[in-house]
Design an enzyme around this catalytic site. Sequence first.
Site, PDB file in Angstrom:
ATOM      1  N   TYR A  25       0.849  -1.187   0.000  1.00  0.00           N
ATOM      2  CA  TYR A  25       0.000   0.000   0.000  1.00  0.00           C
ATOM      3  C   TYR A  25       0.889   1.244   0.000  1.00  0.00           C
ATOM      4  O   TYR A  25       0.858   2.081   0.903  1.00  0.00           O
ATOM      5  CB  TYR A  25      -1.041   0.005   1.139  1.00  0.00           C
ATOM      6  CG  TYR A  25      -2.329   0.567   0.585  1.00  0.00           C
ATOM      7  CD1 TYR A  25      -3.157  -0.215  -0.210  1.00  0.00           C
ATOM      8  CD2 TYR A  25      -2.657   1.903   0.762  1.00  0.00           C
ATOM      9  CE1 TYR A  25      -4.289   0.309  -0.800  1.00  0.00           C
ATOM     10  CE2 TYR A  25      -3.787   2.436   0.169  1.00  0.00           C
ATOM     11  CZ  TYR A  25      -4.589   1.634  -0.610  1.00  0.00           C
ATOM     12  OH  TYR A  25      -5.707   2.150  -1.203  1.00  0.00           O
ATOM     13  N   ASP A  63       3.828   8.106  -0.770  1.00  0.00           N
ATOM     14  CA  ASP A  63       4.972   8.906  -1.217  1.00  0.00           C
ATOM     15  C   ASP A  63       6.231   8.677  -0.369  1.00  0.00           C
ATOM     16  O   ASP A  63       7.347   8.906  -0.847  1.00  0.00           O
ATOM     17  CB  ASP A  63       4.611  10.400  -1.209  1.00  0.00           C
ATOM     18  CG  ASP A  63       3.756  10.762  -2.420  1.00  0.00           C
ATOM     19  OD1 ASP A  63       3.565   9.893  -3.303  1.00  0.00           O
ATOM     20  OD2 ASP A  63       3.262  11.904  -2.472  1.00  0.00           O
ATOM     21  N   HIS A  90       7.240   5.712   0.759  1.00  0.00           N
ATOM     22  CA  HIS A  90       7.891   4.562   0.113  1.00  0.00           C
ATOM     23  C   HIS A  90       8.533   4.997  -1.209  1.00  0.00           C
ATOM     24  O   HIS A  90       9.652   4.575  -1.540  1.00  0.00           O
ATOM     25  CB  HIS A  90       6.870   3.467  -0.212  1.00  0.00           C
ATOM     26  CG  HIS A  90       6.218   2.842   0.978  1.00  0.00           C
ATOM     27  ND1 HIS A  90       4.875   2.956   1.224  1.00  0.00           N
ATOM     28  CD2 HIS A  90       6.731   2.076   1.978  1.00  0.00           C
ATOM     29  CE1 HIS A  90       4.569   2.283   2.328  1.00  0.00           C
ATOM     30  NE2 HIS A  90       5.681   1.744   2.807  1.00  0.00           N
ATOM     31  N   GLY A 109      12.344   4.054   6.552  1.00  0.00           N
ATOM     32  CA  GLY A 109      11.855   5.403   6.811  1.00  0.00           C
ATOM     33  C   GLY A 109      12.033   5.807   8.270  1.00  0.00           C
ATOM     34  O   GLY A 109      11.866   4.987   9.178  1.00  0.00           O
ATOM     35  N   GLN A 142      12.153   1.349  14.858  1.00  0.00           N
ATOM     36  CA  GLN A 142      12.448   0.230  13.945  1.00  0.00           C
ATOM     37  C   GLN A 142      13.797   0.453  13.259  1.00  0.00           C
ATOM     38  O   GLN A 142      14.601  -0.469  13.119  1.00  0.00           O
ATOM     39  CB  GLN A 142      11.337   0.096  12.908  1.00  0.00           C
ATOM     40  CG  GLN A 142      11.678  -0.851  11.771  1.00  0.00           C
ATOM     41  CD  GLN A 142      10.535  -1.065  10.810  1.00  0.00           C
ATOM     42  OE1 GLN A 142       9.612  -1.806  11.101  1.00  0.00           O
ATOM     43  NE2 GLN A 142      10.577  -0.433   9.641  1.00  0.00           N
TER      44      GLN A 142
HETATM   45  O1  PAF Z   1       8.368  -0.825   7.914  1.00  0.00           O
HETATM   46  C1  PAF Z   1       7.782  -1.782   7.370  1.00  0.00           C
HETATM   47  O2  PAF Z   1       7.006  -1.627   6.425  1.00  0.00           O
HETATM   48  C2  PAF Z   1       8.009  -3.198   7.905  1.00  0.00           C
HETATM   49  O3  PAF Z   1       8.191  -3.187   9.263  1.00  0.00           O
HETATM   50  C3  PAF Z   1       9.165  -3.918   7.192  1.00  0.00           C
HETATM   51  C4  PAF Z   1      10.491  -3.222   7.430  1.00  0.00           C
HETATM   52  C5  PAF Z   1       8.890  -3.994   5.686  1.00  0.00           C
HETATM   53  C6  PAF Z   1       9.284  -5.352   7.729  1.00  0.00           C
HETATM   54  O4  PAF Z   1       8.114  -6.072   7.527  1.00  0.00           O
END
Ligand code: PAF
Length: 286
Positions: free
Chosen positions: A32, A35, A37, A149, A155
Amino acid sequence: MRTVRTVAELRAALAEPRRNGRTVALVPTMGYLHDGHLSLIEAARKQADLVVVSLFVNPTQFNDAADLDAYPRDELRDAGLAQDAGADLLFAPSLQEVYPPGFTTQVRVDGPLTDTLEGAHRGADHFHGVTTVVTKLLNMVGPDLALFGQKDAQQALVIRRLAADLDLPTRVEVAPTVREPDGLALSSRNVRLAAEDRERALALSSALRAAQDALAAGTRDAATITLAARAAMTPFDVEPEYLALVDPEDLRPVGSVDQETLLAVAAHVGPVRLIDNTILNPNGRH
Ligand code: PAF
């Protein structure tokens, strides 16, 4: 752009370019695409010869089954967007491909990086799910560079730790959060906000701005800045799940903003859980 669904197909597609010395970047996503991504894909395009976008909604990082069920999915739309942004390969594996029968291994980063903030509220298993799937994706693709990001600041720190601790040969790059013109941080979950909740979602970026303003007005005390940030959420009738000022490297709480500090916030807006963050810099606006 080609879509591949198995590790074997992926490796076959990358073998020849790699033999010819071409570099590979990976943008891991759960689809999904927005911008944020696309900015990662564009940044990858500038730095590597081949750009792989992975699209996999990883069930092991969801602590809430309803959130997993409601997570928006549209592979056709994602494929078009990824191609337009400059991706060469879309890696869209099935659940079985990533977690075949008998799968039992976990890759974990332990300690405050995973048991505070998101880890405290979603459970550290959330990050164990992330680090396991990211390790697998890095092993599947073998990229020179992987991009994440800053919106998922915790994360990003966890993945940097993972890469350093396991001597992974991939360079991890973290790109700035992309926002709507009114300040809302882009997230795949935003499409699930009903019209009135879309307005209320501004509570998070308003809190960040209020903290920036308090800092600019000379306040350094973390409790006072936190109060100002919380107060900015009240008119939106949004209560933070957490709102914390922490060290941007180890996530330990700070008492005073005397150097760069991460302000992280999470809140439920209607049925959607949102997160946002900013770096507070007492030596100038970030
Ligand atoms: O940030 C995300 O979209 C997810 O946590 C990732 C890094 C793709 C892992 O599933």
